[in-house]
Design a protein around this motif. Structure first.
Motif: not given
Length: 294
Positions: A255-266
């Motif tokens: 889930s670290w990678w899921a969050a890191w790959l999340n491109t949402q600016p905010n």
């Protein structure tokens, strides 16, 4: 040539490959993978059985042959004598000394055989575009159910909640090393986001969906429980989490990678302060400073 030794689950393999990909680009040499860990695995060596999973990203790095690995890792006869006599002899093997960030590893000279986990966001600073391109999910291969869910996640404010149990609970060695996040952590994280966001859907991802439903079914928020992506399709959960608006992650590289790959600016990412069962282990280099730790 650079050869990176792969080990662990998908999240760990991604850390290792990402680091080696950056190093190979900087040194302009071919990158090859040592996947022998998955062939020679035994339960006495590691916590949980693992498989090579990076194939979903269809990257071009090749499998290193046993001859190439031996050539990189074996000392010459003269070097063996030097080592035995206590003299310095150059080795092509570079082993990560700890889980902290080691900037000198980004200056490794090739050829090199690299061993470690490289679990730090600092290795990827100023290389974010390369890593996102490297870990581009095959969205087109999703089945209709997951395509529908992905569209829903993209059309509303969705908060992914990853709850890792599985071997964190059932495997004694894994439990002793990792531990697992408490219900208190998830409750605090959900309440914190609820205080900042008016309308949202909690999307729960877990390898123990029945337990999660029992614990969180009564929460007074819109909820979804994702529990169909298992075994060789477990990567789909990482993809879906990465498309959520915000993320509550477990003490898990998945889930670290899921969050890191999340491109949402905010995006708001909440991570546990206690990443390992041994709370004294340093994780300051693991979690980006923008993420909230509870």
């Amino acid at each position: 040539m650079i050869v990176i030794q792969l080990q662990g689950g998908l999240g760990n393999q991604m850390f290792q490959y990402a680091f080696a990909r950056i190093l190979a680009k900087r040194t302009s040499v071919p990158l090859k993978l040592d996947k022998s860990f998955f062939d020679t695995f035994s339960n006495e060596q590691e916590f949980t059985q693992r498989k090579f999973e990076l194939g979903i990203f269809e990257n071009e790095s090749m499998h290193a042959s046993s001859e190439e690995i031996i050539k990189l890792t074996r000392l010459s006869f003269i070097d063996k004598i030097k080592k035995k006599l206590g003299f310095y002899c150059k080795s092509n093997i570079y082993s990560e000394p700890s889980l902290d960030f080691h900037p000198e590893f980004l200056s490794i000279k090739c050829p090199a055989y690299i061993k470690g986990y490289f679990q730090s966001y600092k290795y990827f600073e100023n290389q974010e575009d390369l890593i996102r391109e490297t870990f581009s999910f095959p969205v087109e291969s999703l089945d209709d159910r997951n395509k529908t869910l992905l569209s829903k996640l993209q059309s509303e404010i969705a908060i992914s909640v990853h709850i890792r149990r599985g071997d964190y609970v059932t495997n004694a060695k894994t439990q002793q090393f990792h531990g697992n996040c408490s219900l208190e952590y998830y409750s605090k994280a959900i309440l914190l986001l609820a205080s900042k966001i008016e309308k949202f859907t909690l999307v729960f991802f877990s390898d123990d969906s029945q337990w999660v439903k029992e614990q969180f079914e009564t929460l007074p928020y819109s909820k979804l429980f994702v529990d169909d992506n298992t075994e060789e399709n477990s990567w789909v959960d990482m993809l879906l989490m990465s498309f959520c608006t915000h993320n509550i992650i477990a003490n898990s590289s998945f889930s670290w990678w899921a969050a890191w790959l999340n491109t949402q600016p905010n995006k708001i990412v909440i991570a546990p302060k206690k990443w390992y069962a041994n709370s004294e282990r340093n994780t300051n280099d693991l979690i980006p400073p923008q993420w909230i730790r509870l």
